[in-house]
Design an enzyme around this catalytic site. Structure first.
Site, PDB file in Angstrom:
ATOM      1  N   LYS A   1       1.382   0.935  16.086  1.00 56.23           N
ATOM      2  CA  LYS A   1       2.609   0.652  15.315  1.00 56.23           C
ATOM      3  C   LYS A   1       3.082   1.823  14.700  1.00 56.23           C
ATOM      4  CE  LYS A   1       4.426  -2.380  11.938  1.00 56.23           C
ATOM      5  NZ  LYS A   1       4.232  -3.669  10.870  1.00 56.23           N
ATOM      6  N   GLN A   2       2.170   2.505  13.898  1.00 60.49           N
ATOM      7  CA  GLN A   2       2.628   3.606  12.838  1.00 60.49           C
ATOM      8  C   GLN A   2       1.409   4.531  12.810  1.00 60.49           C
ATOM      9  OE1 GLN A   2       2.752   2.594   8.792  1.00 60.49           O
ATOM     10  NE2 GLN A   2       1.837   0.580   9.256  1.00 60.49           N
TER      11      GLN A   2
ATOM     12  N   TRP B   1       0.877  -1.161   0.019  1.00 56.85           N
ATOM     13  CA  TRP B   1       0.025  -0.014   0.121  1.00 56.85           C
ATOM     14  C   TRP B   1       0.871   1.265   0.159  1.00 56.85           C
ATOM     15  CZ3 TRP B   1      -1.228   3.127   4.686  1.00 56.85           C
ATOM     16  CH2 TRP B   1      -0.385   3.015   5.675  1.00 56.85           C
ATOM     17  N   ASP B   2       2.073   1.232   0.522  1.00 54.13           N
ATOM     18  CA  ASP B   2       2.695   2.362   0.863  1.00 54.13           C
ATOM     19  C   ASP B   2       3.321   2.943  -0.627  1.00 54.13           C
ATOM     20  OD1 ASP B   2       4.422   0.137   0.334  1.00 54.13           O
ATOM     21  OD2 ASP B   2       5.569   0.435   2.071  1.00 54.13           O
TER      22      ASP B   2
ATOM     23  N   GLU C   1      -0.357  -2.407  12.519  1.00 54.21           N
ATOM     24  CA  GLU C   1      -0.460  -3.861  12.530  1.00 54.21           C
ATOM     25  C   GLU C   1      -0.262  -4.690  13.745  1.00 54.21           C
ATOM     26  OE1 GLU C   1       2.217  -3.186   9.456  1.00 54.21           O
ATOM     27  OE2 GLU C   1       0.885  -3.368   8.025  1.00 54.21           O
TER      28      GLU C   1
END
Lengths: 798, 316
Positions: A614-615, A363-364, A502
């Site tokens: 996580k992010q 996806w990034d 995640e």
């Protein structure tokens, strides 16, 4: 095979670069354009090979030492060339090392591990994408040898690689042997034709040619290598080619006198059956053309092409050299990662710089890398999105497999667009972890749709939208309409997912996922309306081909409106997922400083029950949907989740830097910016050994342009809210918008903007005024006591 | 005549002078086996001993390492009581079978200084000693002789905490504690040599930790700070860590390294894992900073439950 070898005379002086027609030395260059590795640290070699990789989006070579060392991992990658063993996922094939040259002096191998390194420096000229190496070595027999080499992978002619090595015997006369060896393993076979015949002059040299057939694919990749040798003195030698069932080896053996130089030029051509029907013939014809013109012409063309790309992409920072260099490093690798001429490949997590992540696309690419291409080189952005169009059928098949409609894009994809996420991983603590992302991390479908829309909005490329983009928008919206359901509370819920965070698997109602799904549904409706109004024939064609109807589309707004987002009007927060507030609180400050990810420290199972994120997740959603979310909500969510984000993903620091800069948390923004800049360049993390973090590099660019530059785009407006940290004297960036180029310079007391192209463009300065900027004119806005004064015309460029 | 545990005979020859007694053990009935081994990096095992009655396990370790390295065993009596050489030989028991020779002497003057001088005179030596030799003057400190030897930062030393129930030692499992720094290369080489000589694998343990003094020399590799996608990151990180671990001279092709990662305080995690995996020897680099009470090395030595081989890091 044996043949005598005539040596051409070098006519352009004594330095390799002089013969190449490029400036002879890099010392006079701006250090902010050079990535330099002094000396030699064996244990960093894999990292250095990644950082110094040279690429053009079609082919790439890692920056390995030509003669190798104990930790050399040289590799050539061709985008889209995957291999696949039975019962495993496809992986980007590591093709033979094309830049490897062993050197023997009087039968003794010249390498870094024998004798004493007197000087050693590798320099990547980011502006011209030239990889230089300067090496002066004292061997155990007292001979001093100086080597200057240059590698490039042409951006103008993507099928061409060049390698030039200048060899100087400083204090001895000897016989020197250059040896090139190609291992005949993993489907590598020699291709023997007339071109094999040895030629006795250096203008029409022998061509070493071979073909690679990746396992599990019917692709073939053809390589041709031609070697030329020039001498500053009188030299004679011979060329030998040996073939066995294990390798092809070419030797060039030449006598050399003390103080004289040899220059070895290697011209390498690559074609695959992915782009041409007869790759071998293309390779040979291509090589013939290059041999005729020599290395200087293609080198100049390559440098010129890079100059052009930098002109459209460079971001300048005055006041922080390390950030400037990090950003140029990022931009360099982003330029080298994409190929606007190939709409059937995308960019893997490590681009073409290393084997990690198997070349898989995530996806990034759309969320972190694509904006760079949209705003600096739209043709590359279009090619990346066309890859998603060409893999749409595989996404439809995946949706059907899971019982949904429309297109469900794979979490990881390779050449076919099928789901290629590995099902399991064994962590080094012995835990066997099931990988659920392929089934549950579904936000990628909305992320791709978002990229399509963002591209179209920025470029107004209707041709793309009608041919490719619209279908992605509709099929992705269709997926979301089938993925969740309206439950008894009247809300539309999407359960059993994984968000960008995640650390929490199999959760319900990930707010990022749901917000993006709602966005996708609404823009699916808008797409259908646009098609009906502006391109009714296309709408009719899609109605027939994908069986979409107005009736079906008419249900989407209601689903989007009913989407559960976890938003609380009191706190202004989006709950990251249902039940997040009940997770165990962890104070991340208690774990600082640390060098390991939080899921390592707490363990995979435990972290799922904590509130550690996580992010950037909700925070990322507030950026992507900036204009749909009010400033107080953005700020509240950033502050809340920033304290709970472990940044266990390389994507995260740049996004937090971006948002922090936008909401005025400048000190924090600077902290995250530094962290993002160091992901690949920090020399004690070993992060980049398997390749650079391409998405993190894209995130870094976004942090500068969208964060500190404050660039915001809406359908018909460009807006800036620039901020310079106190130590910066100037920030300048350039971007494409609606076919025009906009250059912006920000200094502490002034903002300048120049539009070139069709224009005019409406520019809005946050805290200042709007202007319809005419092309070729420079506009200036000076800082006022509060905000900015009105724009004024500086001077006319026309 | 001395008889080994397998019933075969050993001939003991004793030579002595004013300072020391040299014992030669000649094996009978043992066929000479040509061993394809690289030259040993240890020529002498230095083994200070103060009390045989409480040191059977230490004797067994010293003997075992002496055999593995094919090194002389130099036993120095540093206790109050003068030990009987026959008592010592008896204590060696079956371990004496493969000893090439050992030297038995008594320390003169300050025992710590004596041992240190001996190590300088005997290059390529390895200390093997109990932690509690000499009087314990302060809580949480080792014996005074052990402390004084440690203060000289010997290049290699095996320490045994006095909490072993076993009397016999054999090496079946080596645990290499690796903090990811280039300085650990020396410890890797030592572990690799032992593993190669014994034909066993090395379990390498990296502890992901936090703290202000995290090592960071160029080429250092910690547990990953970014684990973008575990299904890709872990294989990649593990491969890279192992590449670096076995770089520069370690005969990786001859030895199987197995890597595991834990999180926590390095000292206690290493010790805990050593107990869990029933390690027979922990090998770790140390930087010679012994004065702090809670250095990782001190914690491991105290609580690992097996001998700990400390290798002085190259950077110090």
């Amino acid at each position: 095979m044996d043949a005598s070898l005539s040596i051409g005379n070098q006519t352009h002086g004594t330095h390799a670069s002089a013969a190449l027609g490029v400036p002879p030395n890099l010392d006079s260059q701006d250090p902010n354009w050079l990535l330099v590795e002094e000396g030699f640290t064996l244990r960093r070699e894999h990292e250095i090979e990644s950082l110094f990789a040279i690429a053009n989006g079609y082919v790439a070579a890692r920056g390995s030492l030509a003669e190798g060392c104990a930790l050399s991992a040289p590799a050539t990658f061709v985008a889209g060339v995957f291999k696949q063993a039975q019962d495993s996922v496809p992986e980007l094939m590591i093709l033979p090392d094309l830049m490897g040259v062993r050197i023997w002096i009087d039968g003794q191998s010249l390498n870094m591990e024998r004798g004493e390194i007197l000087e050693h420096r590798r320099t990547l000229d980011l502006h011209r994408a030239l990889l230089w190496r300067e090496w002066r070595h004292l061997d155990p027999d007292g001979r001093i040898t100086r080597i200057v080499s240059l590698h490039l992978v042409s951006l103008r002619d993507r099928h061409l690689l060049l390698q030039c090595v200048t060899f100087t015997a400083e204090n001895y006369s000897s016989v020197v042997r250059f040896q090139t060896s190609i291992e005949l393993a993993e489907g590598v076979v020699p291709t023997s034709t007339e071109a094999w015949k040895l030629q006795s002059d250096s203008v029409s040299p022998t061509v070493l040619s071979f073909e690679v057939c990746p396992a599990g694919r019917d692709t073939t990749v053809n390589f041709g290598i031609s070697t030329q040798i020039f001498s500053s003195g009188r030299a004679v030698g011979k060329r030998t080619v040996e073939t066995s069932n294990k390798r092809i080896t070419e030797h060039q053996e030449i006598g050399i006198e003390a103080g004289s130089e040899l220059q070895l030029n290697r011209l390498i051509s690559i074609f695959s059956s992915r782009e041409v029907t007869r790759p071998f013939e293309y390779t040979m014809a291509h090589l013939k053309r290059i041999v005729e013109v020599g290395v200087a012409v293609p080198t100049s063309a390559h440098v010129s092409e890079w100059r052009s790309r930098w002109h459209a992409a460079d971001v300048e920072i005055e006041g922080d050299d390390s950030l400037q260099k990090a950003l140029r490093f990022a931009t360099y690798h982003l330029i080298g990662a994409a190929n606007s001429e190939d709409a059937h490949v995308s960019i893997g997590a490590r681009a073409l710089t290393g084997p990690a992540y198997k070349g898989h696309v995530f996806w990034d690419t759309e969320i972190y890398m694509l904006p760079f291409y949209i705003f600096t080189h739209p043709p590359s952005a279009r090619a990346l999105l066309e890859y998603r169009y060409h893999t749409l059928d595989a996404a439809r098949a995946k949706a059907r497999k899971f019982g949904f409609q429309g297109a469900m894009y794979p979490w990881e994809s390779a050449d076919t667009g099928e789901e290629v996420t590995p099902p399991l991983v064994i962590a080094p603590n012995g835990e066997v972890l099931k990988v659920c992302n392929g089934e549950m991390e579904i936000h990628i479908t909305a992320d791709i749709a978002f990229g399509v829309w963002q591209y179209w909005e920025a470029t107004q490329d209707d041709d793309f939208f009608v041919q490719f983009g619209a279908e992605i928008m509709l099929e992705s919206a269709r997926f979301w309409a089938s993925r969740g359901r309206i439950e008894s509370d009247g809300n539309y819920h999407i359960r059993h997912v994984i968000g960008p965070d995640e650390y929490h698997e199999d959760i319900d109602d990930s707010s990022y996922t749901n917000l993006m799904a709602a966005w996708n549904l609404r823009h699916g409706v808008e797409t259908a309306n646009l098609l009906q109004q502006r391109w009714p024939e296309k709408w009719s064609e899609l109605q027939r081909r994908v069986q979409i109807s107005e009736e079906e589309v008419s249900t989407w707004p209601m689903l989007a409106d009913a989407m559960y987002t976890g938003f609380d009007k009191q706190t202004l927060l989006f709950e990251e997922f249902s039940g997040y507030y009940q997770t165990q609180p962890v104070n991340l400050k208690d774990y600082e400083p640390r060098t390991a990810a939080m899921d390592i420290i707490l363990g995979h199972d435990r972290i799922q029950h904590t509130n550690v994120v996580k992010q950037a997740d909700v925070v990322l959603a507030t950026f992507l949907l900036w204009n749909e979310i009010s400033p107080d909500v953005r700020a509240a969510n950033f502050r809340y989740y920033d304290a709970r984000t472990g940044h266990g993903s390389s994507l995260s620091p740049a996004m937090h830097a971006l948002i922090a800069a936008r909401i005025g948390e400048y000190r924090l923004a600077g902290h995250y910016l530094k962290q993002a800049a160091e992901i690949d360049l920090c020399n004690n993390m070993g992060n980049a050994a398997g390749g650079v973090h391409a998405a993190a590099l894209g995130g870094l660019w976004q942090a500068f342009v969208f964060g500190f530059g404050g660039l915001e785009t809406r359908a018909n407006e460009v807006s800036f809210a620039p901020h310079l940290p106190t130590e910066w004297r100037r920030l300048a960036f350039v971007f494409q918008w609606h076919g025009s180029t906009v250059r912006v310079e920000v200094e502490p007391t002034v903002v300048r903007a120049v539009v070139t192209g069709p224009g005019p463009l409406k520019l809005h300065l946050e805290g200042g005024f709007d202007i319809d900027a005419q092309p070729q004119r420079e506009y200036i806005a000076e800082r006022a006591d509060v905000g900015w004064k009105r724009w004024a015309i500086a001077h006319s460029n026309s | 005549m001395w008889v080994g545990s397998d019933g075969r005979s050993l001939t003991l020859t004793v030579e002595w002078d004013e300072k020391s007694m040299i014992v030669h053990l000649t094996k009978q009935g043992y066929a000479a086996k040509p061993v394809q081994q690289p030259a040993s990096t240890v020529k002498t095992i230095l083994f200070p001993l103060d009390d045989i009655a409480h040191s059977r396990f230490a004797v067994s370790v010293a003997c075992g390492l002496s055999q593995l390295y094919r090194a002389a065993l130099h036993v120095t009596n540093v206790g109050q009581r003068t030990l009987d050489s026959r008592e010592l030989i008896s204590c060696l028991g079956s371990g004496a079978h493969d000893l090439r020779h050992f030297i038995f002497d008594r320390a003169t003057g300050d025992p710590g200084e004596y041992m240190t001088r001996l190590s300088r005179e005997l290059p390529d030596s390895l200390f093997v000693m109990s932690t509690d030799i000499g009087r314990t003057t302060r809580a949480n400190r080792f014996g005074s002789i052990t402390e004084s030897i440690l203060a000289t930062r010997p290049e290699r030393i095996v320490l045994l905490a006095p909490n072993h129930n076993e009397t016999a030692w054999s090496m079946r499992r080596i645990l290499l504690a690796h903090d990811g720094t280039p300085a650990c290369l020396v410890a890797t080489s030592v572990a690799a040599e032992l593993a190669q000589r014994k034909g066993i694998e090395v379990i390498a343990l990296h502890v992901a930790s936090r703290g202000k003094d995290l090592p960071g020399a160029p080429g250092t590799m910690h547990a990953p700070f970014y684990v973008d996608q575990p299904q890709h990151e872990w294989p990649s990180w593990t491969g890279e860590f192992m590449s670096r671990l076995t770089a520069a001279g370690t005969p990786a092709e001859a030895i199987h390294f197995r890597l595991t990662v834990r999180a926590g305080q390095p000292g206690s995690e290493v010790a805990k894992f050593a107990r869990e995996c029933a390690a027979d020897l922990v090998v770790m680099a140390w930087h010679g900073h012994w004065e702090k009470q809670q250095t990782a090395a001190r914690v491991v030595v105290r609580t690992a439950g097996c001998p700990v081989l400390l290798v002085l890091a190259q950077t110090t």
